[in-house]
Design an enzyme around this catalytic site. Structure first.
Site, short mmCIF file in Angstrom:
data_model
loop_
_atom_site.label_atom_id
_atom_site.label_comp_id
_atom_site.label_asym_id
_atom_site.label_seq_id
_atom_site.Cartn_x
_atom_site.Cartn_y
_atom_site.Cartn_z
N GLY A 13 0.82 -1.20 0.00
CA GLY A 13 0.00 0.00 0.00
C GLY A 13 0.85 1.25 0.00
O GLY A 13 2.01 1.24 0.45
N ASP A 132 -8.09 11.39 10.98
CA ASP A 132 -8.00 11.02 9.57
C ASP A 132 -8.79 9.74 9.28
O ASP A 132 -8.28 8.82 8.63
CB ASP A 132 -6.54 10.86 9.15
CG ASP A 132 -6.35 10.84 7.64
OD1 ASP A 132 -7.26 11.31 6.93
OD2 ASP A 132 -5.31 10.35 7.18
#
Length: 561
Positions: A13, A132
């Site tokens: 990722g 976030d």
């Protein structure tokens, strides 16, 4: 190889906050996930110090829906310093990947949202705000569980950038940022709740609540526009789910739920109301007997590294000796039910009626009352020609007064307009006759028609109609509707209309005389209208004023992820 211990196998990722690798811990022989932070974030020593300090707090989290942080360190090979995080390796996929197949079922979306809220309730209890929350930071494991990732990183990036550049920095993905993050105000747990609401909206509908051609367009919508009701995009979403999602997306954080724990319980209750099987989140055992706090505890921040600390570098990591501790779960809140419609709130979470009826339903009920009372008043004239002027005058006065305050006090207008029609109903005697009367063709009593003799006869042998008893249930229902209509937390114009109509009919059935019936109802009607006006005036005075919001534009050196 990082710190002569973690062997990087393959990249799994990448994002603005770093690159994630599947790696092998050579000392323990296990597979881990290593997040290597980008050089542009880590070239400053102050960032690295703050990062290590925040990592210690993150490592203290122990919750089934939080990805475990095993270690944090720095690799100093090749002449540079590379900070990294070592986390548990999770077999599964992110919500971003899962959403490529379309929106979730309502039950599954609520279940995912509940688990995210449970993780946030735990972290907030430790004094740690995520800042976030977004689909790429939530993992769906192969076993169907939820894992929230990247606690603490956004805070360090924002604080360090502000300190070093003397400018505010918006950290996060625009589609999920709260209005207070975009306008540079202080952030608390309710900011995470807003982001969770954005994520839940996307799980239900397949798209975030706000979309636009640019990040700035999306930011502006977060600050100044209301989202579409989710069921407008997906009709099978229940009204209770609409209400809960929209409450989490309130522009003013005072109008949202009080905490992540309240959100968790509201989602669980909504799931139960939908008939879905609800598995209660596993509460984490406390290290000692829990004490109910009066406020969320502040995080325990370990001291910064000193010269006596072992140096970071090959073979040295900052959390190797850190003990993981578990915080007691926050107390169960007593929040409003999830089915309650979102609305402006005072500081105690009470929805403001002044704003509640700014949408269509309440005002439609009021306008229907204006029309219905006019029809009833004119119809009354067909029966009693001599009563035209008083009733027409009352209706005209209430019509003018109701229209004058309709914009600000729709509940009061409802009471005025429906009450005018109910007054005409109350003035009609529907009950007894004069004693001794055999029959009558006049209005105001009950009769039966004998087809054999072709005549009307009174309903009782002594000439008195026994219908007064029928007024009791009507008046009882009217009182109940009135109590519901004037409930401060959730006033209802529909209940007010029902209360006045039932009350007018019930008073007419008491049948003591026309003038007395009119007088009794007029007093009750006037008191009801005054109570409604006082309720709405108080709500407007105590409602939290909407703060002025300004869009803070992100400069070229600011990054969003």
């Amino acid at each position: 190889m990082l710190a002569e211990r973690y062997e990087l196998v393959e990249a799994v990722g990448r994002g603005g906050m770093g690159e994630v690798w599947r790696a092998t811990d050579r000392e323990l022989g296990r597979t881990v996930a290593v997040k290597v932070l980008p050089p542009e974030l880590t070239r400053h020593e102050e960032f690295r110090v703050r990062f290590r300090r925040e990592a210690r707090t993150v490592a203290s989290l122990n919750h089934r829906n939080v990805a475990v942080l095993h270690d944090v360190g720095e690799d100093t090979t090749d002449g540079g310093t590379t900070p990294f995080l070592v986390m548990e390796f999770i077999e599964g996929r992110t919500l971003t990947d899962a959403l490529t197949e379309g929106p979730f079922t309502v039950e599954r979306a609520l279940s995912v949202g509940r688990d995210i809220a449970d993780a946030l309730a735990h972290s907030h209890g430790q004094g740690l705000i995520h800042r976030d929350i977004k689909p790429s930071n939530v993992m769906l494991t192969s076993g169907g569980d939820i894992k929230v990732l990247d606690f603490g990183i956004a805070k360090v990036v924002a604080e360090t950038t502000t300190r070093l550049t003397a400018t505010g920095m918006t950290v996060g993905t625009p589609a999920y940022l709260s209005p207070e993050q975009l306008t540079g105000r202080s952030v608390d747990g309710r900011s995470d709740q807003y982001s969770t609401g954005c994520l839940l909206y996307e799980l239900l509908t397949g798209r975030p609540p706000f979309v636009g051609d640019s990040p700035f367009a999306v930011m502006h919508q977060h600050i100044s526009q209301e989202p579409l009701v989710p069921s407008r995009l997906r009709p099978q979403i229940p009204a209770g789910v609409d209400a809960l999602v929209l409450r989490t997306l309130a522009k003013d954080r005072e109008e949202r739920l009080g905490s992540a724990a309240e959100l968790r319980e509201a989602l669980a209750e909504t799931l139960a109301a939908l008939g879905a099987p609800v598995t209660a989140p596993t509460r984490q055992p406390a290290a000692s007997a829990p004490v109910t706090p009066t406020a969320p505890p502040a995080p325990t921040v370990p001291p910064a590294r000193t010269a006596a600390d072992p140096p970071a570098g090959p073979g040295h990591t900052a959390l190797a000796q850190q003990e993981t501790r578990t915080a007691p779960a926050p107390p169960r809140p007593s929040g409003p039910p999830p089915g309650e419609r979102p609305g402006p709130a005072a500081s105690d979470g009470t929805p403001s009626p002044a704003r509640r009826f700014s949408v269509g339903a309440g005002r439609l009920v009021a306008l229907l009352g204006l029309v219905a009372s006019g029809v009833v008043t004119l119809g009354y004239q067909d029966l009693y020609d001599d009563s035209l002027e008083p009733l027409i005058g009352v209706w005209a006065a209430t019509a003018v007064l109701g229209l004058a305050v309709f914009r600000w006090f729709p509940l009061t207008s409802t009471c005025l307009w429906w009450g005018a029609g109910a007054l005409a109903v109350a003035s009609v005697t529907a009950g007894g006759m004069d004693r001794g009367a055999d029959y009558s063709s006049g209005y105001g009593s009950l009769y039966y028609y004998d087809s054999y003799s072709s005549e009307y006869y009174s309903a009782s042998y002594d000439g008195i109609d026994r219908v007064e008893i029928f007024a009791a249930p009507l008046l009882a229902l009217a009182v109940l509707c009135l109590v519901r209509a004037l409930r401060p937390r959730d006033p209802s114009p529909l209940a007010a209309a029902c209360a006045l109509t039932l009350g007018g009919t019930g008073v007419g059935w008491l049948a003591f005389d026309d003038e007395g019936q009119t007088g009794v109802f007029s007093v009750a009607w006037g008191l009801t209208a005054i109570a409604a006006a006082l309720l709405e005036v108080r709500a407007r005075r105590t409602a939290t004023p909407r703060p002025r919001r300004r869009l803070r534009f992100v400069t070229a050196d600011q990054r969003t992820t």
